[in-house]
Design an enzyme around this catalytic site. Sequence first.
Site, PDB file in Angstrom:
ATOM      1  N   LYS A 162       0.856  -1.183   0.000  1.00  0.00           N
ATOM      2  CA  LYS A 162       0.000   0.000   0.000  1.00  0.00           C
ATOM      3  C   LYS A 162       0.891   1.231   0.000  1.00  0.00           C
ATOM      4  CE  LYS A 162      -4.456   0.951   0.113  1.00  0.00           C
ATOM      5  NZ  LYS A 162      -5.554   0.136  -0.442  1.00  0.00           N
TER       6      LYS A 162
HETATM    7  P1  NAD Z   1     -13.577   7.388  -3.194  1.00  0.00           P
HETATM    8  O1  NAD Z   1     -12.638   8.507  -2.923  1.00  0.00           O
HETATM    9  O2  NAD Z   1     -14.074   7.191  -4.586  1.00  0.00           O
HETATM   10  O3  NAD Z   1     -14.843   7.479  -2.247  1.00  0.00           O
HETATM   11  C1  NAD Z   1     -14.777   7.698  -0.883  1.00  0.00           C
HETATM   12  C2  NAD Z   1     -16.100   8.346  -0.514  1.00  0.00           C
HETATM   13  O4  NAD Z   1     -16.214   8.388   0.902  1.00  0.00           O
HETATM   14  C3  NAD Z   1     -16.210   9.790  -1.000  1.00  0.00           C
HETATM   15  O5  NAD Z   1     -17.491   9.991  -1.564  1.00  0.00           O
HETATM   16  C4  NAD Z   1     -16.058  10.605   0.268  1.00  0.00           C
HETATM   17  O6  NAD Z   1     -16.771  11.825   0.200  1.00  0.00           O
HETATM   18  C5  NAD Z   1     -16.693   9.662   1.260  1.00  0.00           C
HETATM   19  N1  NAD Z   1     -16.306   9.930   2.643  1.00  0.00           N
HETATM   20  C6  NAD Z   1     -15.096  10.311   3.128  1.00  0.00           C
HETATM   21  N2  NAD Z   1     -15.190  10.490   4.451  1.00  0.00           N
HETATM   22  C7  NAD Z   1     -16.466  10.212   4.793  1.00  0.00           C
HETATM   23  C8  NAD Z   1     -17.162  10.209   6.019  1.00  0.00           C
HETATM   24  N3  NAD Z   1     -16.553  10.531   7.151  1.00  0.00           N
HETATM   25  N4  NAD Z   1     -18.480   9.864   6.008  1.00  0.00           N
HETATM   26  C9  NAD Z   1     -19.107   9.523   4.861  1.00  0.00           C
HETATM   27  N5  NAD Z   1     -18.476   9.514   3.674  1.00  0.00           N
HETATM   28  C10 NAD Z   1     -17.180   9.846   3.645  1.00  0.00           C
HETATM   29  O7  NAD Z   1     -12.820   6.100  -2.642  1.00  0.00           O
HETATM   30  P2  NAD Z   1     -13.139   4.583  -2.967  1.00  0.00           P
HETATM   31  O8  NAD Z   1     -12.145   4.129  -3.955  1.00  0.00           O
HETATM   32  O9  NAD Z   1     -14.585   4.376  -3.203  1.00  0.00           O
HETATM   33  O10 NAD Z   1     -12.705   3.934  -1.565  1.00  0.00           O
HETATM   34  C11 NAD Z   1     -13.603   3.867  -0.468  1.00  0.00           C
HETATM   35  C12 NAD Z   1     -13.153   2.756   0.452  1.00  0.00           C
HETATM   36  O11 NAD Z   1     -13.117   1.551  -0.283  1.00  0.00           O
HETATM   37  C13 NAD Z   1     -11.754   2.926   1.040  1.00  0.00           C
HETATM   38  O12 NAD Z   1     -11.713   2.356   2.319  1.00  0.00           O
HETATM   39  C14 NAD Z   1     -10.911   2.109   0.106  1.00  0.00           C
HETATM   40  O13 NAD Z   1      -9.688   1.684   0.708  1.00  0.00           O
HETATM   41  C15 NAD Z   1     -11.847   0.974  -0.166  1.00  0.00           C
HETATM   42  N6  NAD Z   1     -11.518   0.236  -1.366  1.00  0.00           N
HETATM   43  C16 NAD Z   1     -11.549   0.821  -2.586  1.00  0.00           C
HETATM   44  C17 NAD Z   1     -11.207   0.070  -3.703  1.00  0.00           C
HETATM   45  C18 NAD Z   1     -11.260   0.639  -5.086  1.00  0.00           C
HETATM   46  O14 NAD Z   1     -10.947  -0.100  -6.033  1.00  0.00           O
HETATM   47  N7  NAD Z   1     -11.668   1.862  -5.290  1.00  0.00           N
HETATM   48  C19 NAD Z   1     -10.846  -1.273  -3.560  1.00  0.00           C
HETATM   49  C20 NAD Z   1     -10.861  -1.844  -2.311  1.00  0.00           C
HETATM   50  C21 NAD Z   1     -11.191  -1.079  -1.215  1.00  0.00           C
END
Ligand code: NAD
Length: 504
Positions: free
Chosen positions: A194
């Site tokens: 990471k």
């Molecule tokens: P992203 O940036 O597209 O979305 C994150 C969202 O969470 C945003 O809309 C943001 O406004 C919102 N957010 C942030 N703080 C918040 C809070 N306190 N309350 C409510 N909403 C809040 O990111 P993503 O890629 O969708 O990632 C989200 C989660 O999923 C992370 O934990 C990430 O590690 C995990 N994840 C993502 C992927 C991927 O491929 N994108 C894969 C595995 C895990």
Amino acid sequence: MRETASHWKYPDGKLDSRLRGNDQGFERVRIPDETGAGFSHRKTYKLSSMTSCPSRFIAVVFDNWLLHTPRWIEVCLSQMGVFEMGVPTQTVKTAYDSAMENFDLAAEALDLSTNVRNMIKYPERILHVNLPVRMDSGHIQRFEGYRVQHSTARGPAKGGIRYHPGVTLDEVKALATWMTWKCAVVNIPFGGGKGGVTCNPKEMSLTELERLTRRYASAILPLIGPERDIPAPDVYTNSQIMAWIMDTYSMTKGYPIPGVVTGKPIALGGSLGRNEATGRGVYYTVQSAGEHLRVPIKGAKVVVQGFGNAGSIAAQLLDSNQAYVIAASDSRGCVYNANGLDIPKLIMHKEKTGGVVGMVNSETISPQELLALECDILIPAALENAIDATNAGAVKAKIVGEAANGPVTPEGDAILEKNGVFVIPDILCNAGGVTVSYFEWVQDEQHLFWEAQDVYNRLERVMKNSFAEVLKIRLDRKVSMRTAANMLGISRVAEATALRGLYP
Ligand code: NAD
């Protein structure tokens, strides 16, 4: 003597010096505000470099800074029990503490020897980089970045890059550790890694982001490569950022090397279906959990915390399969409609306005109310530690599908388990992203690209088979889904490690 809230004065960094003195809490807090009226979005409000504060809190602070005044932060701090009027009242567990604790639970259940634990539990390599970046104003700003390779026992390290003000080494270590078990759970030939940069991309221009990305890519260049360590997008990074990393790496080597990152634009060797892979994988595992528990998707009430890439796509798939997404949130607030939100319209609304708040036919609710809604499926898809000992008891969902990494603390987990909530753990639930990243890497290496439907079919197979394997361990060994998933992942890494032996 205990200080009272009214003694907290802004501006001029008074909060800064108070909190810095308490080494169980914030290491560095800077909240400059000449007006005293609250936050100004022209300023940088950094609550970063945390040593022992949960990143959820940091996220709350950062993500709500446009809406809330420092007074609100102070109240929030004391409500969370982190500080009672400036006095630390508890030592807060970090994401890495949770990762280590979950490892120990599974290792105990697997009866792993101390020798094996010592070989697989801790990160293999950690790189901490200093990133001076020329800003548009001409001045040079310093950022800090990290790349952690937790394990390469089963293949090259694999894991996203996060740009967020709350990024710490501790958080990156936790995320790298989870990646190791996650890749093993879905049985793809990768280890775990990471990366992250402590920055606020929302306050940076595109050109500043590009310069930061290229500098970061150069700094971690000795570690990455298609055969060594393959980054991908994570919170607040995207396919454009992956394109800049791919370009920086390729320019340094002298020829195009698309396989160095995944989550790239299609035009640069990205895979069809990668953008929606995490949300789609969440959907497949929720569907499997629904079948197991006899909770049909059709007519199910769904709540999504974090309407970003993972959350909005999971919501879209559930909605198009006749579930009702009754609430959704992002960093700016939460929206609710008891009869179901119009998800395609909500996606457009968020694209247009930058947030979910203000959506037609919706009312605004608080983040606490959102987590406590009566629903069938709750999808935490924002950041770590969203559900902990303080709020897990309020969760009424039958299924919690962890789209985010580490959204439930071990204490929260125990409460959910006791209350009969079925948790699909992150290392299984959100593994669709890394699975299609693997497909992308395979396509890049072979220079042969697949149809979208081919990607979806393969992904569905991987997610549903993995769900079945984890569920079997849960039922056979009478452990939680999280421990079962950790047992599966950890046992595969332990087996590979034992076969490779100890060098030298
Ligand atoms: P992203 O940036 O597209 O979305 C994150 C969202 O969470 C945003 O809309 C943001 O406004 C919102 N957010 C942030 N703080 C918040 C809070 N306190 N309350 C409510 N909403 C809040 O990111 P993503 O890629 O969708 O990632 C989200 C989660 O999923 C992370 O934990 C990430 O590690 C995990 N994840 C993502 C992927 C991927 O491929 N994108 C894969 C595995 C895990």
